[in-house]
Enzyme design. Structure first.
Site, PDB file in Angstrom:
ATOM      1  N   TYR A 176       0.828  -1.210   0.000  1.00 23.26           N
ATOM      2  CA  TYR A 176       0.000   0.000   0.000  1.00 23.26           C
ATOM      3  C   TYR A 176       0.865   1.265   0.000  1.00 23.26           C
ATOM      4  O   TYR A 176       0.712   2.128  -0.878  1.00 23.26           O
ATOM      5  CB  TYR A 176      -0.963  -0.042   1.181  1.00 23.26           C
ATOM      6  CG  TYR A 176      -1.968   1.084   1.234  1.00 23.26           C
ATOM      7  CD1 TYR A 176      -2.316   1.816   0.100  1.00 23.26           C
ATOM      8  CD2 TYR A 176      -2.597   1.418   2.428  1.00 23.26           C
ATOM      9  CE1 TYR A 176      -3.239   2.843   0.152  1.00 23.26           C
ATOM     10  CE2 TYR A 176      -3.527   2.447   2.498  1.00 23.26           C
ATOM     11  CZ  TYR A 176      -3.839   3.158   1.357  1.00 23.26           C
ATOM     12  OH  TYR A 176      -4.753   4.166   1.413  1.00 23.26           O
ATOM     13  N   GLU A 183       2.291   6.355  -7.099  1.00 24.73           N
ATOM     14  CA  GLU A 183       1.236   7.171  -7.688  1.00 24.73           C
ATOM     15  C   GLU A 183       1.518   8.664  -7.499  1.00 24.73           C
ATOM     16  O   GLU A 183       1.428   9.463  -8.443  1.00 24.73           O
ATOM     17  CB  GLU A 183      -0.111   6.802  -7.061  1.00 24.73           C
ATOM     18  CG  GLU A 183      -0.584   5.392  -7.404  1.00 24.73           C
ATOM     19  CD  GLU A 183      -1.768   4.965  -6.550  1.00 24.73           C
ATOM     20  OE1 GLU A 183      -2.416   5.849  -5.952  1.00 24.73           O
ATOM     21  OE2 GLU A 183      -2.048   3.752  -6.475  1.00 24.73           O
TER      22      GLU A 183
END
Length: 254
Positions: A176, A183
């Protein structure tokens, strides 16, 4: 997009394609599963998606071995990545027609955020495709999705190996933050090119009397990670404790 990265440890009650919540250990109440035809379809869908992300993983490894470098590996898996990540849009339909008991709104947000990053950022701003940050989120997504779709497949078949369940509720601890970092860094790398080209921006005057600054929009998306990431991450930690803290539950899957 931060919510999309949370799929490594979100809901997987056998529905296949639902992304919200975390239902395995939700208590004695059990929702009725999909019918035989829907189950058969979902098994096929999840097998295909598992295979697709495995193709991406193999493509990354082969490209790395051939080049001897991890730089610019995105080009070796660009087409299957776009195809299978876009294919996740079907998960919204699954929720909408009720064969997967997940929120249509939240599933739409999670799926569309990834599709947005693939098409509206990475595809549209070609200068970022060689950035190492792209490889960072691609690797995180690939491992996450192989585990997630495998989890759904075995759940639908009522034979979930504990190793897959453990991986789904454990590897997110690393995947995660890794995915979110990739991103954010990719969006950040795209900003100067978006600003210079005026990409997807609409300026005044125009006949609709409407303006839109895509550069500012991307900055707002980056800022949105600040409140979303910690909430989702600690929620997943809580779900991990709840799901994996009942040893007696493991026996029926082994």
């Amino acid at each position: 997009m931060a919510a999309a990265a949370a799929t490594a440890a979100t809901k997987g009650n056998g529905g296949g394609g639902g992304r919200t919540g975390a239902g395995e250990a939700s208590g004695p109440r059990k929702k009725k599963g999909p019918g035989p035809l829907a189950t058969a379809y979902l098994v096929i869908y999840n097998v295909v998606m598992t295979a697709g992300w495995l193709v991406i993983a193999v493509g990354l490894v082969r490209a790395y071995l051939a080049k001897g470098s991890y730089h610019s590996l995105y080009y070796s898996i660009e087409k299957p990545l776009k195809f299978f990540q876009t294919g996740a849009l079907l998960e919204i339909l699954h929720c909408a027609i009720g064969i997967v008991p997940s929120s249509v709104v939240l599933t739409s947000f999670q799926v569309m955020s990834r599709v947005f990053l693939i098409w509206a950022v990475t595809h549209s701003v070609k200068e970022v495709q060689s950035e190492d940050s792209v490889l960072l989120f691609v690797i995180a997504w690939t491992i996450t999705e192989i585990i997630r779709y495998s989890f759904y497949t075995f759940s639908l078949l009522n034979h979930l190996p504990y190793l897959i369940k453990w991986a789904r509720y454990t590897l997110f601890i690393v995947l995660y933050p890794m995915g979110v970092s990739g991103e954010l860094l990719t969006i950040y790398a795209a900003l100067p090119f978006v600003r210079q080209a005026g990409l997807y921006s609409i300026s005044l005057p125009n006949k609709y009397n409407f303006s839109f600054d895509y550069y500012a929009f991307l900055i707002l998306i980056m800022i949105s990670y600040i409140p979303i990431f910690p909430q989702l991450y600690f929620h997943m930690i809580h779900q991990r404790r709840k799901v994996l803290s009942h040893p007696e539950e493991h026996k029926k899957f082994e």
